[in-house]
Design an enzyme around this catalytic site. Structure first.
Site, short mmCIF file in Angstrom:
data_model
loop_
_atom_site.label_atom_id
_atom_site.label_comp_id
_atom_site.label_asym_id
_atom_site.label_seq_id
_atom_site.Cartn_x
_atom_site.Cartn_y
_atom_site.Cartn_z
N SER A 195 3.39 -1.87 10.40
CA SER A 195 4.83 -1.83 10.61
C SER A 195 5.52 -3.18 10.31
CB SER A 195 5.15 -1.36 12.03
OG SER A 195 4.68 -0.03 12.22
N GLU B 120 -5.48 -4.79 10.60
CA GLU B 120 -4.47 -3.75 10.79
C GLU B 120 -4.78 -2.96 12.05
OE1 GLU B 120 -2.37 -2.64 6.95
OE2 GLU B 120 -4.15 -1.38 7.05
N ASN C 147 0.86 -1.20 0.00
CA ASN C 147 0.00 0.00 0.00
C ASN C 147 0.89 1.24 0.00
OD1 ASN C 147 -1.94 1.94 0.33
ND2 ASN C 147 -2.23 1.56 2.53
N GLY D 37 2.26 2.56 10.63
CA GLY D 37 3.17 3.69 10.46
C GLY D 37 3.85 4.13 11.75
N LYS E 166 -0.03 4.30 -0.48
CA LYS E 166 -0.72 5.53 -0.04
C LYS E 166 -0.50 6.65 -1.06
CE LYS E 166 0.17 3.83 4.54
NZ LYS E 166 0.04 4.03 5.96
N HIS F 28 -9.43 1.29 4.71
CA HIS F 28 -8.16 1.51 5.42
C HIS F 28 -8.40 2.47 6.57
CE1 HIS F 28 -4.08 2.84 6.25
NE2 HIS F 28 -3.68 1.73 5.66
C1 PEP Z 1 -0.74 0.40 5.98
O1 PEP Z 1 -0.76 1.56 5.61
O2 PEP Z 1 -1.66 -0.34 5.65
C2 PEP Z 1 0.38 -0.06 6.79
C3 PEP Z 1 0.31 -1.24 7.31
O3 PEP Z 1 1.43 0.82 6.94
P1 PEP Z 1 2.85 0.50 7.65
O4 PEP Z 1 3.34 -0.82 7.08
O5 PEP Z 1 3.72 1.65 7.25
O6 PEP Z 1 2.60 0.43 9.11
#
Ligand code: PEP
Length: 252
Positions: free
Chosen positions: A214, A169, A11, A175, A13, A97
């Site tokens: 993460s 998630e 992803n 993040g 973004k 999301h």
């Molecule tokens: C996400 O945006 O779905 C995500 C999991 O981001 P990150 O891996 O940066 O935590």
């Protein structure tokens, strides 16, 4: 080891221009030869979708959008429909999301319509669910997951459930560099699967449920070797082709 095919999704973004997308894919696609029986999805911003589909045409990588509107067309300035996405070769779409829920006030009700609209257009939904830090501290993680899943899947036929991908998630892990422990992730994903099983047990055994939050090359393996965790939705670490490749290798 489960029989479900691992699924790794990137992803991006609101990151990467068309040129940067092409550069990433040139470097990434050249190195995925050894990944057997693994589904990989790249979710670039809308402006890079056409270029990404074109670059991935003769590869096993599918391209996914990061959002869509539930209507097929109409007076919805700034929005994109499922049929517009499939018409350019997009095969999947991230829905719900936590950034869209929190920043753009996306509701469970709107998501329920989006999931059905995506399936109707033959677009695979990657449905995101997850609790906030406060909800985890209050001990209501399972209540939140149940509410989000029941609402989003309410209008989905049992026969279509298995083709959806769910991403667990936890908002506190996105993040932040704070990854859920493999135990926490597996417990929540097992619970999510049990909620799907209440609708249809066969689909629950088939549906891919990913962990996101993460995930990095150095923690991917301990998460992805867990029986319940079918793959990962990766944000920050998916922006670098070598890092995302290492995560795909850990999951394959
Ligand atoms: C996400 O945006 O779905 C995500 C999991 O981001 P990150 O891996 O940066 O935590």
């Amino acid at each position: 080891m489960s029989e479900r095919t691992p699924y790794l999704a990137a992803n991006w973004k609101m990151q990467k221009t068309v040129e940067e997308t092409e550069d990433f894919l040139d470097r990434f696609l050249g190195n995925i030869g050894d990944l057997q029986d693994t589904d990989i999805a790249i979710c670039p911003p809308f402006t890079s979708l056409v270029a990404a589909v074109e670059r991935c045409r003769r590869s096993p990588v599918r391209i996914a959008a990061q959002n869509m509107h539930e209507a097929d067309s109409g007076a919805f300035t700034g929005e994109i429909s499922a049929s517009m996405l499939t018409s350019i070769g997009v095969e999947a779409v991230v829905l719900g999301h936590s950034e869209r829920r929190a920043i753009f006030a996306e509701t469970d009700e709107a998501l329920a319509l989006k999931v059905v609209a995506a399936l109707r257009a033959d677009l695979q939904p990657i449905l995101c669910v997850g609790e906030s830090l406060e909800e985890r501290s209050d001990g209501v993680t399972e209540d939140v997951l149940r509410r989000q899943l029941e609402a989003a899947l309410e209008q989905v036929e049992a026969s279509q459930l298995g083709s959806i991908v769910i991403a667990y998630e936890p908002v506190w892990a996105i993040g932040t560099g704070k990854t859920a422990s493999p135990e926490q992730a597996e417990e929540a994903i097992g619970f999510a699967r049990s909620v799907v099983a209440e609708k249809d047990s066969e689909s629950a055994a088939r549906i891919r449920i990913l962990y996101g939050g993460s995930v990095k090359p150095d923690n991917a393996e301990e998460l992805l070797r867990r029986e319940e965790i079918d793959g990962a939705l990766v944000g920050g670490a998916s922006l670098d082709p070598a890092d995302f490749l290492a995560i795909c290798e850990a999951g394959s």
